[in-house]
Scaffold this motif. Structure first.
Motif, PDB file in Angstrom:
ATOM      1  N   UNK A   1       0.857  -1.174   0.000  1.00 40.23           N
ATOM      2  CA  UNK A   1       0.000   0.000   0.000  1.00 40.23           C
ATOM      3  C   UNK A   1       0.902   1.236   0.000  1.00 40.23           C
ATOM      4  N   UNK A   2       0.566   2.198  -0.828  1.00 40.44           N
ATOM      5  CA  UNK A   2       1.403   3.394  -0.969  1.00 40.44           C
ATOM      6  C   UNK A   2       1.186   4.366   0.184  1.00 40.44           C
ATOM      7  N   UNK A   3       2.184   5.212   0.404  1.00 43.80           N
ATOM      8  CA  UNK A   3       2.060   6.272   1.412  1.00 43.80           C
ATOM      9  C   UNK A   3       0.903   7.203   1.086  1.00 43.80           C
ATOM     10  N   UNK A   4       0.702   7.459  -0.204  1.00 39.94           N
ATOM     11  CA  UNK A   4      -0.387   8.330  -0.634  1.00 39.94           C
ATOM     12  C   UNK A   4      -1.729   7.744  -0.208  1.00 39.94           C
ATOM     13  N   UNK A   5      -1.923   6.445  -0.461  1.00 36.84           N
ATOM     14  CA  UNK A   5      -3.187   5.827  -0.076  1.00 36.84           C
ATOM     15  C   UNK A   5      -3.342   5.855   1.444  1.00 36.84           C
ATOM     16  N   UNK A   6      -2.273   5.603   2.166  1.00 31.53           N
ATOM     17  CA  UNK A   6      -2.321   5.626   3.632  1.00 31.53           C
ATOM     18  C   UNK A   6      -2.746   6.995   4.138  1.00 31.53           C
ATOM     19  N   UNK A   7      -2.228   8.037   3.523  1.00 34.03           N
ATOM     20  CA  UNK A   7      -2.590   9.408   3.920  1.00 34.03           C
ATOM     21  C   UNK A   7      -4.059   9.688   3.606  1.00 34.03           C
ATOM     22  N   UNK A   8      -4.514   9.272   2.421  1.00 38.73           N
ATOM     23  CA  UNK A   8      -5.921   9.469   2.041  1.00 38.73           C
ATOM     24  C   UNK A   8      -6.833   8.686   2.985  1.00 38.73           C
ATOM     25  N   UNK A   9      -6.441   7.474   3.279  1.00 32.16           N
ATOM     26  CA  UNK A   9      -7.234   6.640   4.182  1.00 32.16           C
ATOM     27  C   UNK A   9      -7.324   7.271   5.577  1.00 32.16           C
ATOM     28  N   UNK A  10      -6.222   7.847   6.055  1.00 30.21           N
ATOM     29  CA  UNK A  10      -6.226   8.517   7.364  1.00 30.21           C
ATOM     30  C   UNK A  10      -7.148   9.732   7.351  1.00 30.21           C
ATOM     31  N   UNK A  11      -7.145  10.480   6.253  1.00 22.78           N
ATOM     32  CA  UNK A  11      -8.053  11.628   6.140  1.00 22.78           C
ATOM     33  C   UNK A  11      -9.512  11.163   6.151  1.00 22.78           C
ATOM     34  N   UNK A  12      -9.781  10.057   5.463  1.00 25.47           N
ATOM     35  CA  UNK A  12     -11.140   9.504   5.475  1.00 25.47           C
ATOM     36  C   UNK A  12     -11.552   9.121   6.897  1.00 25.47           C
ATOM     37  N   UNK A  13     -10.664   8.457   7.605  1.00 25.29           N
ATOM     38  CA  UNK A  13     -10.978   8.063   8.981  1.00 25.29           C
ATOM     39  C   UNK A  13     -11.220   9.280   9.861  1.00 25.29           C
ATOM     40  N   UNK A  14     -10.421  10.322   9.665  1.00 20.49           N
ATOM     41  CA  UNK A  14     -10.593  11.531  10.484  1.00 20.49           C
ATOM     42  C   UNK A  14     -11.924  12.217  10.205  1.00 20.49           C
ATOM     43  N   UNK A  15     -12.457  12.032   8.991  1.00 18.21           N
ATOM     44  CA  UNK A  15     -13.752  12.616   8.615  1.00 18.21           C
ATOM     45  C   UNK A  15     -14.893  11.605   8.763  1.00 18.21           C
ATOM     46  N   UNK A  31     -11.750   3.238  -8.961  1.00 21.96           N
ATOM     47  CA  UNK A  31     -10.766   2.332  -9.548  1.00 21.96           C
ATOM     48  C   UNK A  31      -9.340   2.815  -9.340  1.00 21.96           C
ATOM     49  N   UNK A  32      -9.131   4.122  -9.477  1.00 20.37           N
ATOM     50  CA  UNK A  32      -7.789   4.684  -9.272  1.00 20.37           C
ATOM     51  C   UNK A  32      -7.317   4.481  -7.848  1.00 20.37           C
ATOM     52  N   UNK A  33      -8.231   4.695  -6.894  1.00 25.59           N
ATOM     53  CA  UNK A  33      -7.846   4.512  -5.494  1.00 25.59           C
ATOM     54  C   UNK A  33      -7.639   3.042  -5.167  1.00 25.59           C
ATOM     55  N   UNK A  34      -8.432   2.183  -5.780  1.00 20.51           N
ATOM     56  CA  UNK A  34      -8.257   0.746  -5.582  1.00 20.51           C
ATOM     57  C   UNK A  34      -6.901   0.297  -6.122  1.00 20.51           C
ATOM     58  N   UNK A  35      -6.548   0.786  -7.317  1.00 24.80           N
ATOM     59  CA  UNK A  35      -5.234   0.465  -7.892  1.00 24.80           C
ATOM     60  C   UNK A  35      -4.110   0.978  -7.000  1.00 24.80           C
ATOM     61  N   UNK A  36      -4.295   2.149  -6.432  1.00 22.14           N
ATOM     62  CA  UNK A  36      -3.297   2.726  -5.536  1.00 22.14           C
ATOM     63  C   UNK A  36      -3.135   1.852  -4.297  1.00 22.14           C
ATOM     64  N   UNK A  37      -4.253   1.427  -3.731  1.00 21.16           N
ATOM     65  CA  UNK A  37      -4.226   0.581  -2.530  1.00 21.16           C
ATOM     66  C   UNK A  37      -3.524  -0.748  -2.810  1.00 21.16           C
ATOM     67  N   UNK A  38      -3.802  -1.334  -3.979  1.00 23.02           N
ATOM     68  CA  UNK A  38      -3.232  -2.639  -4.330  1.00 23.02           C
ATOM     69  C   UNK A  38      -1.793  -2.546  -4.832  1.00 23.02           C
ATOM     70  N   UNK A  39      -1.271  -1.326  -4.996  1.00 26.70           N
ATOM     71  CA  UNK A  39       0.086  -1.159  -5.467  1.00 26.70           C
ATOM     72  C   UNK A  39       0.230  -1.219  -6.972  1.00 26.70           C
ATOM     73  N   UNK A  40      -0.891  -1.253  -7.688  1.00 26.80           N
ATOM     74  CA  UNK A  40      -0.833  -1.269  -9.155  1.00 26.80           C
ATOM     75  C   UNK A  40      -0.528   0.120  -9.708  1.00 26.80           C
ATOM     76  N   UNK A  41      -0.679   1.134  -8.873  1.00 25.68           N
ATOM     77  CA  UNK A  41      -0.354   2.517  -9.217  1.00 25.68           C
ATOM     78  C   UNK A  41       0.459   3.102  -8.079  1.00 25.68           C
ATOM     79  N   UNK A  42       1.335   4.028  -8.418  1.00 29.52           N
ATOM     80  CA  UNK A  42       2.125   4.694  -7.392  1.00 29.52           C
ATOM     81  C   UNK A  42       1.597   6.088  -7.066  1.00 29.52           C
ATOM     82  N   UNK A  43       0.805   6.643  -7.988  1.00 33.24           N
ATOM     83  CA  UNK A  43       0.249   7.969  -7.772  1.00 33.24           C
ATOM     84  C   UNK A  43      -1.087   8.073  -8.484  1.00 33.24           C
TER      85      UNK A  43
END
Length: 121
Positions: A1-15, A31-43
């Protein structure tokens, strides 16, 4: 899981919203966020990053981990920044603003009394 997804996920949890809700509310692609979570995308695309940053009121740099600060205040004014964010994220508020932007002070005061009555205030 990318750092970007981790940051987005933390923002979601905070909201207290899910990734799916974020996508629906911000217009970001699930789909883009799913790919990011699965590591198929880096950004994400600049457009998607911008939508997510706007939704959370943070900078794209913050999402990317380059900046620890939230978006700067509009004219240094926290209240104005909050109102602008509401106008950006709530179409019904944009509609209300659009209808009243040329109203007189008296028209606005009358509308406020009507809204207060409808809300039971």
């Amino acid at each position: 899981m990318s750092e970007l997804f981790t940051r987005i996920e933390a923002l979601c949890k905070s909201q207290q919203i899910t990734i799916t809700e974020l996508c629906r509310k911000s217009g970001a692609s699930r789909g883009s966020l799913s790919d990011l979570k699965q590591g198929r995308k880096q950004s994400l695309s600049a457009e998607t990053l911008s939508k997510i940053a706007d939704y959370f009121g943070v900078s794209v740099d913050y999402l990317l981990g380059n900046d620890q600060k939230e978006k700067p205040l509009v004219n240094g004014n926290e209240e104005l920044t909050e109102y602008l964010e509401i106008l950006k994220t709530r179409p019904e508020m944009r509609m209300l603003f659009s209808l009243t932007k040329n109203a007189t002070k008296e028209d606005v005061e009358r509308a406020v009394r009507i809204i207060e009555a409808a809300l039971g205030k």
